[in-house]
Scaffold this active site. Structure first.
Site, mmCIF file in Angstrom:
data_model
loop_
_atom_site.group_PDB
_atom_site.id
_atom_site.type_symbol
_atom_site.label_atom_id
_atom_site.label_comp_id
_atom_site.label_asym_id
_atom_site.label_seq_id
_atom_site.Cartn_x
_atom_site.Cartn_y
_atom_site.Cartn_z
ATOM 1 N N MET A 161 5.730 12.089 3.027
ATOM 2 C CA MET A 161 4.534 12.640 3.680
ATOM 3 C C MET A 161 3.470 13.029 2.655
ATOM 4 S SD MET A 161 3.582 12.989 6.758
ATOM 5 C CE MET A 161 3.170 13.980 8.193
ATOM 6 N N GLY A 162 3.127 12.101 1.786
ATOM 7 C CA GLY A 162 2.016 12.328 0.856
ATOM 8 C C GLY A 162 0.701 11.992 1.549
ATOM 9 N N ARG A 163 -0.311 11.668 0.730
ATOM 10 C CA ARG A 163 -1.642 11.410 1.302
ATOM 11 C C ARG A 163 -1.614 10.308 2.362
ATOM 12 N NH1 ARG A 163 -2.786 10.975 -4.066
ATOM 13 N NH2 ARG A 163 -3.904 12.685 -5.037
ATOM 14 N N ILE A 164 -0.962 9.181 2.026
ATOM 15 C CA ILE A 164 -1.000 8.040 2.957
ATOM 16 C C ILE A 164 -0.154 8.345 4.193
ATOM 17 C CG2 ILE A 164 -0.584 5.559 3.244
ATOM 18 C CD1 ILE A 164 -1.096 5.256 0.200
ATOM 19 N N THR A 241 4.649 -0.160 3.690
ATOM 20 C CA THR A 241 3.436 -0.465 2.912
ATOM 21 C C THR A 241 3.500 0.240 1.552
ATOM 22 O OG1 THR A 241 2.324 1.373 4.016
ATOM 23 C CG2 THR A 241 1.879 -0.822 4.885
ATOM 24 N N SER A 242 4.703 0.688 1.151
ATOM 25 C CA SER A 242 4.781 1.427 -0.125
ATOM 26 C C SER A 242 5.211 0.486 -1.255
ATOM 27 C CB SER A 242 5.709 2.636 -0.007
ATOM 28 O OG SER A 242 7.056 2.239 0.131
ATOM 29 N N ARG A 243 6.515 0.377 -1.498
ATOM 30 C CA ARG A 243 7.006 -0.569 -2.491
ATOM 31 C C ARG A 243 8.233 -1.261 -1.922
ATOM 32 N NH1 ARG A 243 2.732 -0.307 -4.353
ATOM 33 N NH2 ARG A 243 2.081 0.248 -6.463
ATOM 34 N N GLU A 272 8.194 -9.459 -5.383
ATOM 35 C CA GLU A 272 6.941 -10.163 -5.071
ATOM 36 C C GLU A 272 6.572 -11.153 -6.167
ATOM 37 O OE1 GLU A 272 3.997 -7.156 -4.319
ATOM 38 O OE2 GLU A 272 5.246 -6.207 -2.799
ATOM 39 N N HIS A 290 1.098 -8.040 0.471
ATOM 40 C CA HIS A 290 0.668 -6.817 -0.226
ATOM 41 C C HIS A 290 -0.849 -6.581 -0.099
ATOM 42 C CE1 HIS A 290 2.077 -3.897 -3.594
ATOM 43 N NE2 HIS A 290 1.123 -3.354 -2.863
HETATM 44 C C1 DGY Z 1 -1.207 0.616 -4.812
HETATM 45 O O1 DGY Z 1 -2.344 0.967 -5.135
HETATM 46 O O2 DGY Z 1 -0.188 1.106 -5.294
HETATM 47 C C2 DGY Z 1 -1.124 -0.428 -3.771
HETATM 48 O O3 DGY Z 1 0.155 -0.908 -3.602
HETATM 49 C C3 DGY Z 1 -2.115 -1.530 -4.049
HETATM 50 O O4 DGY Z 1 -2.555 -1.959 -2.831
#
Ligand code: DGY
Length: 328
Positions: A161-164, A241-243, A272, A290
């Site tokens: 639960m950080g910024r994103i 959408t993280s890693r 990737e 990505h």
């Molecule tokens: C980041 O900034 O870490 C993202 O994965 C790039 O889109």
């Protein structure tokens, strides 16, 4: 007196504004940009970093001891063109008094938008629908064609639960969702975010959608494997959408194939640009390359921020976004 002109190496062509800032401050002749459209080969990077004062790199560049050693003791800053910095050996950089910076903040909302795009697409089977239409196989409206999962009124689980994570949670209000989250820290949430902290097991069991927003660390590596998928609802969707390595891709493919979960929406992958072949065969996985921060505005702001970090550091000032301030 011979004035030292700092040398900068940039590992990929970037949106103009960031490069312009560097040119204005240090002169075009002192900045070298790798011209390729794919990541610079490691051996080439080893050559290019020799004698540089600043490195502007991407998340696809592995910056380890050897690169720092080869660069030499004058290297003052590694400015990553990303918010994540798991591609850089931070402890090594700190030991060498090299400041590492990232590009936080500017990509928060853009990445949250994309997480929602994946959430909606995987809930409502948009990938399968699009493929069907493009293959000219759509036979017309059908009461049971590609039935998906409702999004509104469901439970959204945020892992990290950080910024994103918070920006994703905020968007859930419009869908009348209950939001729960798991985080190893105890983030203080702004008042407009209504979300309940839970343990990981509760998150797995109660979420209809899990959206991953943690950084990649030793403890988040493969945080989602077969045991986790077994605990999730069979109707659940997972979004990342993280890693990539936060999910065990092979286990996910198995879970999707066996119906342990309903679907997945993935923007990031373990190796990737390779994608596990079993995942490529899962129709219920939406796979995109990505694109989290990939909007015109955001990528341009990221380039500006990376450049500003370099400008500050090479002028003897504290850069705005250090991730290892102890190196200063
Ligand atoms: C980041 O900034 O870490 C993202 O994965 C790039 O889109």
């Amino acid at each position: 007196m011979n004035e030292h002109k700092p040398k900068i190496f940039v590992t990929r062509n970037l949106p103009e504004r960031g490069l312009e800032l560097l040119f204005q401050n240090f002169g075009k002749e002192n900045i070298k940009i790798y011209p390729g459209e794919t990541p610079i080969p490691y051996e080439e990077l080893l050559e290019e970093v020799k004698g540089i004062d600043a490195l502007l790199c991407l998340l696809t560049d592995k910056i380890d001891t050897q690169i720092m050693e080869q660069a030499g003791p004058q290297l003052k800053i590694i400015a990553n063109y990303a918010v994540g910095f798991d591609n850089i050996d931070i402890a090594e950089a700190t030991k060498r008094k090299i400041v590492v910076t990232n590009t936080p903040g500017v990509l928060t909302e853009t990445t949250a938008d994309l997480a929602w795009a994946l959430l909606m697409a995987s809930a409502r089977r948009l990938g399968e629908g699009e493929r069907l239409v493009r293959a000219s196989q759509w036979a017309g409206w059908n009461p049971t064609l590609l039935l998906g999962m409702d999004v509104h009124g469901k439970t959204l689980g945020i892992f990290g639960m950080g910024r994103i994570g918070q920006a994703v949670a905020r968007r859930a209000t419009g869908f009348d969702m209950r939001v729960i989250y798991y985080d190893v820290t105890e983030p203080k949430l702004p008042e407009d975010i209504k979300a309940t902290p839970v343990d990981k097991e509760t998150l797995l069991k109660e979420s209809d959608f899990i959206s991953i927003h943690c950084p990649l660390t030793r403890s988040t590596y493969h945080a989602f494997g077969i045991e986790e998928f077994k605990q999730m609802k069979r109707t659940a969707c997972i979004i990342n959408t993280s890693r990539g390595p936060v999910i065990d891709e092979e286990a996910l493919a198995q879970a999707l194939k066996d119906g342990l979960i309903f679907s997945a929406g993935l923007d990031v992958f373990e190796k990737e640009p390779e994608i596990h072949p079993d995942l490529l065969n899962c129709p219920n996985a939406i796979l995109i390359p990505h694109l989290g921060s990939a909007s015109v505005e955001t990528r341009s702001r990221m380039a500006e921020i990376a450049a500003q970090n370099i400008i500050a550091r090479l002028n003897g000032k504290t850069p705005p976004n250090p991730v290892n301030p102890e190196a200063l």
